[in-house]
Design an enzyme around this catalytic site. Sequence first.
Site, PDB file in Angstrom:
ATOM      1  N   ASP A   1      -3.395   4.394   5.729  1.00  0.00           N
ATOM      2  CA  ASP A   1      -2.539   3.270   5.355  1.00  0.00           C
ATOM      3  C   ASP A   1      -1.187   3.724   4.824  1.00  0.00           C
ATOM      4  OD1 ASP A   1      -2.224   0.394   5.031  1.00  0.00           O
ATOM      5  OD2 ASP A   1      -2.289   0.777   2.874  1.00  0.00           O
TER       6      ASP A   1
ATOM      7  N   MET B   1      -0.862  -5.972   1.390  1.00  0.00           N
ATOM      8  CA  MET B   1       0.473  -6.456   1.736  1.00  0.00           C
ATOM      9  C   MET B   1       1.383  -5.354   2.275  1.00  0.00           C
ATOM     10  SD  MET B   1       0.509  -9.686   1.224  1.00  0.00           S
ATOM     11  CE  MET B   1       2.269  -9.938   1.359  1.00  0.00           C
ATOM     12  N   ARG B   2       0.895  -4.114   2.317  1.00  0.00           N
ATOM     13  CA  ARG B   2       1.764  -3.034   2.773  1.00  0.00           C
ATOM     14  C   ARG B   2       2.207  -3.251   4.216  1.00  0.00           C
ATOM     15  NH1 ARG B   2      -0.907   1.250   1.047  1.00  0.00           N
ATOM     16  NH2 ARG B   2       0.375   1.522  -0.810  1.00  0.00           N
ATOM     17  N   ALA B   3       1.318  -3.795   5.048  1.00  0.00           N
ATOM     18  CA  ALA B   3       1.667  -4.014   6.452  1.00  0.00           C
ATOM     19  C   ALA B   3       2.849  -4.968   6.576  1.00  0.00           C
ATOM     20  CB  ALA B   3       0.467  -4.563   7.211  1.00  0.00           C
TER      21      ALA B   3
ATOM     22  N   VAL C   1       6.019  -3.013   5.586  1.00  0.00           N
ATOM     23  CA  VAL C   1       6.399  -2.027   6.601  1.00  0.00           C
ATOM     24  C   VAL C   1       6.955  -2.719   7.838  1.00  0.00           C
ATOM     25  CG1 VAL C   1       5.498  -0.263   8.173  1.00  0.00           C
ATOM     26  CG2 VAL C   1       4.796  -0.266   5.786  1.00  0.00           C
TER      27      VAL C   1
END
Length: 671
Positions: free
Chosen positions: A193, A274-276, A279
């Site tokens: 991730d 929420m990283r996706a 990014v």
Amino acid sequence: MTTPFPFTAVVGQDDLRLALLLNAVSPAVGGVLVRGEKGTAKSTAVRALSALLPEVPVVPGCRFSCDPAAPDPGCPDGPHGSGGGAARPARMVELPVGASEDRLVGALDIERALAEGVKAFEPGLLADAHRGILYVDEVNLLHDHLVDLLLDAAAMGASYVEREGVSVRHAARFLLVGTMNPEEGELRPQLLDRFGLTVEVAASREPDQRVEVVRRRLAYDDDPAGFAARWAGEEAAVRARIAAARELLPQVRLGDGALRQIAATCAAFEVDGMRADIVMARTATALAAWAGRTDVLAEDVRQAALLALPHRRRRNPFDAPGLDEDKLDETLEEFGGDDEDPDPGPDGPDGPDGGGGGGGEPTADSGPQGGDTASRPEAGEGEPAPGGAGEQSAVRASEPFRTKVLSVPGIGEGAAGRRSRARTEQGRTTGARRPRGALTKLHLAATVQAAAPHQRARGRSGPGLVVRRDDLRQATREGREGNLVLFVVDASGSMAARQRMGAVKGAVLSLLLDAYQRRDKVGLVTFRGSAADVALPPTSSVDAAAARLESLPTGGRTPLAAGLLKAHDVLRVERLRDPARRPLVVVVTDGRATGGPEPVALAGRAARLFAAESVASVVVDCESGPVRLGLAGRLAGELGGTAVTLDELRADSIAGLVRDVQGTGASRRAA
């Protein structure tokens, strides 16, 4: 210094080049993970990228690459004044798979710290990579303790080195780029991730393109400097375009419509966290800047999804990365924003030169998208496989479950993992010894105890302790190791009932999932008909084992002795290759033996070979029905191991299974 292969001379691999260039435009994207077969220019492209990056302004003499405009107030080489800076080329630092912890984070001179009270610190690779690229080739083979350090540095933007109360901190913000061959095993989800983007690469199947690859490589090998000079113009053009995109990036507008599409896409594909979303937003913005635009369009969002989401929607290690592009297009159309420019202009993104691309598009042989099992045959489907009378086609595995922990007794010294007890560099302190080579983990109490009797003879007159090299003691630690889990699976006719074989495959699949989580190597031996086969030699790729298991047909007699002898031979060869890795043999059978003269006696003699060598073993008893012969339990006794039923293998049944697995074999051997 070796002349690198020019980035612009790499043939094809548009997705790979685009992902790398987007990170050059916006390092906040978060790096790239390059997955693919060997010999596909993965490392060549990554190493060539550093030559295209703009120079980095640094404080002269600072070993930690502080920015003169905003120096790190906690820099070990600081504090820095307000003088002018110096420019140097951007660095690409390579992290070897076998690097030590001290090589990665740096090391303190423990002897000087104790005797003189000074922080004598030697920076590691994280300090070298600050404001540059940290490249890990074969990142999936990186040891767990190094992965933990990378995760900490990536999360905090800093590296901490602590040795018995002496602490050093320095900034460590870098672009993480990794390459890997999925056949050799997968990454831990936490590290997976942390990579902003991922691309799948494969060798071209077009003869003309393959010819051009060979032609350019031969020309480079004959005259690296001359070859690079011929591509200098293209390199300069890309370098200028990166600089222009960086300048334009702050002006790019990410409208509410594009943000809605990003959020809806991440929700539709059920990615975790929420990283996706973040990014994707950064990638779409970088795509617009790379294309020379100040507005993010739907095509930027689509391309960003294809690069940022495939590795984040793997629900388990056996799922193939990828996206359903029809579903992606439907989501983007449904949540299309009203603030988009309908005219994408002539410079829409397409690979590294800006046009359509299809980044992240799965290759033809990558398997079902996102782990989709729709293409797998249901029970009863398919034509009978060749191979003799009574043979049946492959049966689909039942749903996997969480298994009990099976471990090897005693304390080993194998590769770091999470299964059996072992002496490792990480873990709880259990004692002390004299260091062999460089000191890495100081045992303070033992060091003081060794130095104390000699203080008068050494002329100690003040409060400080006089410590010499011979006094230093290395802490011995106990942690966990990964093992070789060798599955020996009965695929004979006695196991061929479809519901039964589905449960057996589900159990083995569950154990494979457990092996993945515990960082084991796995191997697969099957036996049926008149012989045994090594379906999968020992490997770190549990994906490969799961694929072989899925296609395993059943039928024929039960050559149990042949299966055990084949497994014994596999262990003998593997012991020569990796003597420190201890094996755990898991025999999955109902215990019956047929075919040839005295099959039961032969199986017993083969099993006793394992007992004589104290090989840890477990027999998963697959016998079913109201009348049971107990043959699997008898086989476990011959092996010096223990037998468990399929139901007992589940984590929520029969407490104390680990104790039984370890204790039964030991008690039998003692008897």
